[in-house]
Each structure stands twice: as structure tokens, then as C-alpha cells.
Design a protein around this motif. Structure first.
Motif, PDB file in Angstrom:
ATOM      1  N   GLU A   1     -67.776  15.688  67.678  1.00 31.65           N
ATOM      2  CA  GLU A   1     -67.904  14.701  68.773  1.00 31.65           C
ATOM      3  C   GLU A   1     -67.859  13.284  68.424  1.00 31.65           C
ATOM      4  O   GLU A   1     -67.162  12.658  69.247  1.00 31.65           O
ATOM      5  N   TRP A   2     -68.624  12.973  67.374  1.00 26.73           N
ATOM      6  CA  TRP A   2     -68.565  11.510  66.990  1.00 26.73           C
ATOM      7  C   TRP A   2     -67.195  11.196  66.575  1.00 26.73           C
ATOM      8  O   TRP A   2     -66.892   9.697  66.873  1.00 26.73           O
TER       9      TRP A   2
ATOM     10  N   SER B   1     -64.393  12.189  67.866  1.00 22.98           N
ATOM     11  CA  SER B   1     -63.694  11.861  68.788  1.00 22.98           C
ATOM     12  C   SER B   1     -63.958  10.671  69.567  1.00 22.98           C
ATOM     13  O   SER B   1     -63.035  10.074  70.182  1.00 22.98           O
ATOM     14  N   GLN B   2     -65.146  10.367  69.586  1.00 22.15           N
ATOM     15  CA  GLN B   2     -65.546   9.195  70.449  1.00 22.15           C
ATOM     16  C   GLN B   2     -65.029   7.941  69.647  1.00 22.15           C
ATOM     17  O   GLN B   2     -64.571   6.726  70.234  1.00 22.15           O
ATOM     18  N   ARG B   3     -65.004   8.257  68.080  1.00 15.49           N
ATOM     19  CA  ARG B   3     -64.429   6.816  67.566  1.00 15.49           C
ATOM     20  C   ARG B   3     -63.034   6.775  67.720  1.00 15.49           C
ATOM     21  O   ARG B   3     -62.443   5.754  67.735  1.00 15.49           O
ATOM     22  N   LYS B   4     -62.335   7.994  67.967  1.00 12.13           N
ATOM     23  CA  LYS B   4     -61.087   7.869  67.913  1.00 12.13           C
ATOM     24  C   LYS B   4     -60.619   7.044  69.609  1.00 12.13           C
ATOM     25  O   LYS B   4     -59.793   6.233  69.629  1.00 12.13           O
ATOM     26  N   GLU B   5     -61.397   7.458  70.550  1.00 15.33           N
ATOM     27  CA  GLU B   5     -61.180   6.813  71.717  1.00 15.33           C
ATOM     28  C   GLU B   5     -61.396   5.440  71.688  1.00 15.33           C
ATOM     29  O   GLU B   5     -60.510   4.710  72.202  1.00 15.33           O
ATOM     30  N   LEU B   6     -62.585   4.638  70.946  1.00 16.66           N
ATOM     31  CA  LEU B   6     -62.691   3.409  70.789  1.00 16.66           C
ATOM     32  C   LEU B   6     -61.375   2.956  70.189  1.00 16.66           C
ATOM     33  O   LEU B   6     -60.915   1.626  70.545  1.00 16.66           O
TER      34      LEU B   6
END
Length: 251
Positions: A192-193, A195-200
Motif C-alpha cells: 500500500e505504501w 502504491s501511494q509513493r508511486k501515485e505521488l
């Protein structure tokens, strides 16, 4: 799950390398664009103002006079923070060059938009080996964060020698512990982390690509340095045309 986390980590590292590489190119292109082409843009603005003023003087038309005033205003805009502080500071704080001078560090402006192939190769190898996301302990992450900051700075300057030194330094340092499988819940949290980093990073990449300089770079992705030369040639041609137009009005 372990393989999925490993794959996601490596994919994120590669993506971060790509985003940082493009950020460096955008920053270098912006600086070189200002350094090399700024005087030409200023000359064009001055010629445009002189042409408008000559036209207004010839016709006596109030509308021409208004246009002349607007053209002259563009030549002498209100100074911004950057001008007031003579290149030491912008709205976000001190420039990196100013920080370097204040801390007695050597200052070397970029010589070209894209660092050399050797610099890019060394940079990629270092990031893949020392990336903070490969750390499992907080102390190790902090050590890697500090090291990657130095790597990014060396790459931004295209300093092959320093990148080689950093590569040797990392090779001589403590060997990172081998990644060990975590519990299922921790693996899910890790994914999950990531994935969030990729979105940023996707947001950052999008902002870079949509910026004025990023859009210009996309016109010549394989040879951005040549793009500067082409723009300079076009500006020189425009300067010649404006000078001829001014001469015709004042002749």
C-alpha cells in the motif's frame, strides 16, 4: 506476496530514477535557457518597444501610443524577488548556488542539459544499490537517505568523478542486510505504501511534463542541448527582422 513486494520495490526505484532524471534535465534546461537565451529575449523586447514607439511617433495615433507604452512596460517589468536579491534567492528560498557559496562549497553551473552517458550509468547503478526503500531498519534508511541526497547532487552537476567516488564509498561501507520475508499484514501495508509513493511520483512527473520547460524538452527528447541551439538561431533571425523593421521606420 514476498515476490510481489520485491517487484513493486524495484519498479518504484526505476520510476524514481526516471522522474529524478527528468527533473534534473528540466532544471538544467531552465537555467541554460535563461543564461543563453535571456539576452536575446531582452533584445527582442527592446526592439519591439522601439518599433512601437517609432510607429506611434509617425502616426500620432493614441492607440499606437498606448501600444508603445505597453511594449515599453514589458521591457522594464516590476522587479521580482529574484532580481531584488540578485540571483541569491527566489520565492522559495536561497538558490542552491547561494547555499554552496555560503557554506564554502564549490559552485559549478550545469554545462549542458543532460548529464553524460557515464554519469547517468553511474547514477542509476548507485540508486539501485543504495535506495532507501531497500532498508528495513530506520537507521539504515536514514543512512541511505543521506547518501542518495549526495548522489542526486553529484548527478545534477554531471560530476562523473564524484559519482565514481561515491560508488567506491558505498562499496566500502557496511553491507546492507538481506531482505527477509515479513508477516502477511506487513507485506500488505508495504504494498500500500509503495502504491501511494508511486501515485505521488506520478503527480510530480505530470507537473514536470506540463511545465513550460518540460513541454519544450518533449520537442527534442533525444537531444535537448541541440534544441537550445535551434531556439537561439530562431531568436537571432527574429532579432534581424525586427532591426530591419526598425530601420525602415526610422530611416
Amino acid at each position: 506476496m514476498e515476490r510481489a513486494v520485491r517487484a513493486a520495490e524495484q519498479a518504484l526505484i526505476e520510476y524514481e530514477i526516471a522522474v529524478e532524471t527528468f527533473r534534473v534535465e528540466v532544471e538544467n534546461f531552465s537555467r541554460l535557457h535563461h543564461q543563453k537565451l535571456g539576452p536575446m529575449y531582452a533584445r527582442l523586447d527592446e526592439l519591439e518597444a522601439q518599433i512601437a514607439e517609432a510607429q506611434a511617433a509617425r502616426t500620432g495615433d493614441p492607440e499606437d501610443a498606448r501600444k508603445a507604452d505597453e511594449a515599453r512596460a514589458r521591457v522594464m517589468p516590476m522587479p521580482g524577488v529574484e532580481e531584488l536579491f540578485h540571483g541569491w534567492m527566489d520565492s522559495e528560498g536561497l538558490f542552491p548556488e547561494a547555499v554552496a557559496m555560503l557554506t564554502d562549497q564549490p559552485v559549478r553551473p550545469p554545462q549542458r542539459v543532460r548529464p553524460s552517458d557515464e554519469a547517468r550509468k553511474l547514477y542509476r547503478e548507485l540508486v539501485r544499490r543504495a535506495h532507501p526503500d531497500l532498508a528495513q531498519e530506520e537507521d539504515e534508511r536514514a543512512r541511505r537517505d543521506a547518501f542518495i541526497t549526495r548522489v542526486n547532487a553529484a548527478y545534477a552537476q554531471g560530476d562523473v568523478g564524484l559519482l565514481r567516488e561515491l560508488s567506491e564509498e558505498w562499496a566500502a561501507g557496511p553491507v546492507p542486510e538481506e531482505w527477509k520475508p515479513s508477516r502477511s499484514e506487513e507485506l500488505y501495508a508495504r504494498l500500500e505504501w509503495l502504491s501511494q509513493r508511486k501515485e505521488l511520483l506520478t503527480l510530480i512527473a505530470g507537473e514536470l511534463e506540463e511545465s513550460a520547460i518540460g513541454s519544450m524538452l518533449k520537442l527534442a527528447p533525444d537531444d535537448p542541448d541541440r534544441l537550445l541551439e535551434e531556439i537561439a538561431e530562431q531568436l537571432l533571425a527574429q532579432v534581424g527582422e525586427r532591426e530591419a523593421q526598425l530601420a525602415a521606420l526610422t530611416g
